[in-house]
Each structure stands twice: as C-alpha cells, then as structure tokens.
Design a protein around this motif. Structure first.
Motif, PDB file in Angstrom:
ATOM      1  N   LEU A  51       0.776  -1.023  -0.141  1.00 35.91           N
ATOM      2  CA  LEU A  51       0.206   0.253   0.001  1.00 35.91           C
ATOM      3  C   LEU A  51       0.895   1.225   0.064  1.00 35.91           C
ATOM      4  CD1 LEU A  51      -2.923  -1.003   2.563  1.00 35.91           C
ATOM      5  CD2 LEU A  51      -2.906  -0.766   0.066  1.00 35.91           C
ATOM      6  N   VAL A  52       1.731   1.296   0.877  1.00 27.15           N
ATOM      7  CA  VAL A  52       2.765   2.415   0.809  1.00 27.15           C
ATOM      8  C   VAL A  52       3.352   2.600  -0.741  1.00 27.15           C
ATOM      9  CG1 VAL A  52       5.136   3.400   1.743  1.00 27.15           C
ATOM     10  CG2 VAL A  52       3.334   2.488   3.382  1.00 27.15           C
ATOM     11  N   ASP A  53       4.014   1.447  -1.140  1.00 25.90           N
ATOM     12  CA  ASP A  53       4.555   1.693  -2.500  1.00 25.90           C
ATOM     13  C   ASP A  53       3.604   2.164  -3.462  1.00 25.90           C
ATOM     14  OD1 ASP A  53       7.071   0.599  -1.488  1.00 25.90           O
ATOM     15  OD2 ASP A  53       6.787  -1.394  -2.334  1.00 25.90           O
ATOM     16  N   LYS A  54       2.270   1.725  -3.376  1.00 20.08           N
ATOM     17  CA  LYS A  54       1.276   2.097  -4.740  1.00 20.08           C
ATOM     18  C   LYS A  54       0.506   3.199  -4.264  1.00 20.08           C
ATOM     19  CE  LYS A  54       1.712  -1.636  -6.798  1.00 20.08           C
ATOM     20  NZ  LYS A  54       2.516  -1.893  -8.164  1.00 20.08           N
ATOM     21  N   THR A  55       0.519   3.726  -3.042  1.00 24.24           N
ATOM     22  CA  THR A  55      -0.358   4.850  -2.666  1.00 24.24           C
ATOM     23  C   THR A  55       0.214   6.032  -1.809  1.00 24.24           C
ATOM     24  OG1 THR A  55      -1.606   3.922  -0.566  1.00 24.24           O
ATOM     25  CG2 THR A  55      -2.588   3.434  -2.793  1.00 24.24           C
ATOM     26  N   GLY A  56       1.376   5.608  -1.127  1.00 25.52           N
ATOM     27  CA  GLY A  56       2.042   6.482  -0.316  1.00 25.52           C
ATOM     28  C   GLY A  56       1.681   6.600   1.322  1.00 25.52           C
ATOM     29  N   TYR A  57       0.757   5.438   1.592  1.00 25.68           N
ATOM     30  CA  TYR A  57       0.167   5.275   3.041  1.00 25.68           C
ATOM     31  C   TYR A  57      -0.202   3.759   3.239  1.00 25.68           C
ATOM     32  CZ  TYR A  57      -4.508   6.176   0.699  1.00 25.68           C
ATOM     33  OH  TYR A  57      -5.357   6.081  -0.139  1.00 25.68           O
ATOM     34  N   GLY A  58      -0.031   3.346   4.423  1.00 27.87           N
ATOM     35  CA  GLY A  58      -0.605   2.065   4.746  1.00 27.87           C
ATOM     36  C   GLY A  58      -1.819   1.861   5.406  1.00 27.87           C
ATOM     37  N   GLY A  59      -1.978   1.735   6.437  1.00 27.06           N
ATOM     38  CA  GLY A  59      -3.239   1.769   7.145  1.00 27.06           C
ATOM     39  C   GLY A  59      -3.806   0.509   7.780  1.00 27.06           C
ATOM     40  N   VAL A  60      -3.295  -0.594   7.454  1.00 26.99           N
ATOM     41  CA  VAL A  60      -3.789  -2.088   7.653  1.00 26.99           C
ATOM     42  C   VAL A  60      -3.036  -2.476   9.174  1.00 26.99           C
ATOM     43  CG1 VAL A  60      -3.897  -4.648   7.084  1.00 26.99           C
ATOM     44  CG2 VAL A  60      -4.184  -3.032   5.344  1.00 26.99           C
ATOM     45  N   ASP A  61      -4.065  -2.582  10.153  1.00 25.16           N
ATOM     46  CA  ASP A  61      -3.554  -2.710  11.297  1.00 25.16           C
ATOM     47  C   ASP A  61      -3.628  -4.111  11.866  1.00 25.16           C
ATOM     48  OD1 ASP A  61      -3.618   0.070  12.599  1.00 25.16           O
ATOM     49  OD2 ASP A  61      -5.615  -0.212  11.712  1.00 25.16           O
ATOM     50  N   ASN A  62      -4.160  -5.100  11.147  1.00 25.79           N
ATOM     51  CA  ASN A  62      -4.026  -6.440  11.441  1.00 25.79           C
ATOM     52  C   ASN A  62      -4.618  -7.482  10.280  1.00 25.79           C
ATOM     53  OD1 ASN A  62      -3.222  -8.707  13.123  1.00 25.79           O
ATOM     54  ND2 ASN A  62      -4.193  -7.945  15.030  1.00 25.79           N
ATOM     55  N   VAL A  63      -4.211  -8.643  10.438  1.00 27.91           N
ATOM     56  CA  VAL A  63      -4.840  -9.688   9.487  1.00 27.91           C
ATOM     57  C   VAL A  63      -5.414 -10.842  10.315  1.00 27.91           C
ATOM     58  CG1 VAL A  63      -3.482  -9.059   7.623  1.00 27.91           C
ATOM     59  CG2 VAL A  63      -2.786 -11.094   9.195  1.00 27.91           C
ATOM     60  N   TYR A  64      -6.448 -11.305   9.999  1.00 31.08           N
ATOM     61  CA  TYR A  64      -7.320 -12.453  10.635  1.00 31.08           C
ATOM     62  C   TYR A  64      -7.392 -13.558   9.664  1.00 31.08           C
ATOM     63  CZ  TYR A  64      -8.193  -8.318  13.368  1.00 31.08           C
ATOM     64  OH  TYR A  64      -8.005  -7.235  14.374  1.00 31.08           O
ATOM     65  N   PHE A  65      -7.136 -14.881  10.210  1.00 26.51           N
ATOM     66  CA  PHE A  65      -7.322 -16.019   9.622  1.00 26.51           C
ATOM     67  C   PHE A  65      -8.777 -16.543   9.724  1.00 26.51           C
ATOM     68  CE2 PHE A  65      -2.786 -16.363  10.964  1.00 26.51           C
ATOM     69  CZ  PHE A  65      -2.230 -15.928   9.762  1.00 26.51           C
ATOM     70  N   SER A  66      -9.650 -16.751   8.578  1.00 25.01           N
ATOM     71  CA  SER A  66     -11.112 -17.183   8.774  1.00 25.01           C
ATOM     72  C   SER A  66     -10.923 -18.636   8.452  1.00 25.01           C
ATOM     73  CB  SER A  66     -11.725 -16.487   7.799  1.00 25.01           C
ATOM     74  OG  SER A  66     -11.272 -16.426   6.521  1.00 25.01           O
ATOM     75  N   SER A  67      -9.698 -19.204   7.770  1.00 24.71           N
ATOM     76  CA  SER A  67      -9.459 -20.647   7.719  1.00 24.71           C
ATOM     77  C   SER A  67      -7.941 -20.937   7.667  1.00 24.71           C
ATOM     78  CB  SER A  67     -10.269 -21.440   6.505  1.00 24.71           C
ATOM     79  OG  SER A  67      -9.736 -20.849   5.486  1.00 24.71           O
ATOM     80  N   PHE A  68      -7.522 -22.036   7.979  1.00 21.04           N
ATOM     81  CA  PHE A  68      -6.026 -22.214   8.168  1.00 21.04           C
ATOM     82  C   PHE A  68      -5.703 -23.803   8.090  1.00 21.04           C
ATOM     83  CE2 PHE A  68      -1.718 -22.171   9.781  1.00 21.04           C
ATOM     84  CZ  PHE A  68      -1.196 -21.117   9.219  1.00 21.04           C
ATOM     85  N   ILE A  69      -5.149 -24.444   7.064  1.00 22.41           N
ATOM     86  CA  ILE A  69      -5.022 -25.777   7.130  1.00 22.41           C
ATOM     87  C   ILE A  69      -3.410 -25.867   6.413  1.00 22.41           C
ATOM     88  CG2 ILE A  69      -5.577 -28.013   6.015  1.00 22.41           C
ATOM     89  CD1 ILE A  69      -8.555 -26.598   5.301  1.00 22.41           C
ATOM     90  N   ILE A  70      -2.587 -26.773   7.260  1.00 18.78           N
ATOM     91  CA  ILE A  70      -1.654 -27.364   6.766  1.00 18.78           C
ATOM     92  C   ILE A  70      -1.599 -28.520   6.268  1.00 18.78           C
ATOM     93  CG2 ILE A  70       0.738 -27.693   7.319  1.00 18.78           C
ATOM     94  CD1 ILE A  70       0.494 -25.400   9.320  1.00 18.78           C
ATOM     95  N   GLN A  71      -1.097 -29.104   5.231  1.00 25.09           N
ATOM     96  CA  GLN A  71      -1.374 -30.466   4.616  1.00 25.09           C
ATOM     97  C   GLN A  71       0.087 -30.981   4.482  1.00 25.09           C
ATOM     98  OE1 GLN A  71      -3.753 -30.074   1.472  1.00 25.09           O
ATOM     99  NE2 GLN A  71      -5.841 -30.419   2.719  1.00 25.09           N
TER     100      GLN A  71
END
Length: 198
Positions: free
Chosen positions: A178-198
C-alpha cells in the motif's frame, strides 16, 4: 607607627575587600546567567519557547486517510498528526473496518512438501481510502502474501506463536504494498478465517 606605615598596613585589606567584592559579584552574575539559561532551556523543552502554545500544528496531508471514531467517541486530534503505522489506534475510540480477500491462498512451505491453505481478512481504523486502496491493489497484495507464505516453516505455523508471527509479517507485507502504491499503509492487523496445513 607612622601614618605611612598605617596606610601600607591598611592597603592590603582594602585590596582584599575589593577583590572579594568582585568575586562575589561575578559569582552572582554567573549564577543568574546559568539560572536564566536553564529556565530558557526548560521552557523550550516544554514547548513554551519559540511560539509555544501558538506554535503551528504539524501539517496533515489532506489526501491521507483519517481515523474513524466510534459512535459516541471523539477522535483525539493529535492522532491525526501521527504517521500512519507509527502507532496503534485505541480500539475503544476508533472503529475498525474489515477488509476481505475473497479468494483463499494456497502455497508451498519452505524446505518441505507441506502446503498451507488459508483465507484471511484485514482490518483498518482508517476511512474508506484504505479500503479502496486495499481493493484497488488486491493483485500485488496477493502476490506479497504468497511470497510471505512460501517462506514459512510448517512446524512453526502449527504453534500459536508461529501464527501470530505470520500475521505480523502479512500485515507488514500488505502495508508495504500500500505504501509503494499509494504513499500510505493503514492496515492494522490480519485475521485467518481458515487455516489448514497439509
């Protein structure tokens, strides 16, 4: 004792008294200069020097995203002057907006035949500009996320600490895009709604 002898005997005492007065005056003047300098330095450090209360507020880019206060809460004016990503907005005061990436992610893991599959969303406390930038740049964001996933260790991802570290890395990767493309970020966190390791 002659008058000349008395004058000579008194002369050293008079000279000593004059020298003592000079030292006393110089000491007092020096102390006043130091005290004045200390007071001026203290006022400057406290923001009272050079305009103090009348000092100009830092400029805010009018195009930059703004924090969104929760209903019934008042945004702290100073927060708008803080660089995006340089502090964590108070979630009791600011309202999060959740940003969803519709497609799931599948990636090989580092040094193994393992694969991770996950779905994720992100959050921001900033206005619609961040949500729009997130949507407009979904393709480079997906690419950055896949690069981060490909560099993960399967064993580490099976622990809560490994997942927390991955969330932090993904947040950083998204903000970098986002900073590279727009000059600012702003995302505070990410959340997993599914998570599988195989």
């Amino acid at each position: 004792m002659s008058k000349d002898a008395k004058d000579k005997a008194a002369a050293p005492d008079a000279g000593a008294k004059k020298g003592g007065k000079k030292k006393l005056i110089l000491t007092i003047v020096g102390a006043l200069v130091l005290a004045g300098g200390g007071a001026a330095g203290g006022m400057f450090a406290a923001g009272m020097g050079g305009g103090g209360a009348h000092a100009k507020e830092p400029e805010v880019d009018p195009e930059a995203p703004k924090l969104v206060a929760r209903e019934g809460q008042k945004a702290h004016p100073a927060d708008q002057y803080k660089e995006i990503g340089s502090f964590a907005p108070d979630p009791k005061v600011y309202k999060p907006t959740y940003l969803t990436i519709e497609q799931n992610f599948t990636s090989n893991l580092r040094d193994t035949d393992g694969v991770v599959q996950l779905a994720l969303s992100a959050s921001t406390f900033y206005d619609q500009k961040v949500a729009d930038a997130f949507k407009d740049n979904e393709m480079p964001i997906r690419s950055a996320i896949l690069s981060v996933l490909a560099d993960q260790d399967a064993i580490a991802l099976q622990t809560p600490q490994g997942k927390d570290q991955l969330r932090a890395k993904l947040t950083d990767a998204i903000n970098k895009v986002l900073v590279d493309k727009t000059g600012y970020g702003g995302v505070d966190n990410v959340y997993f709604s599914s998570f599988i390791i195989q």
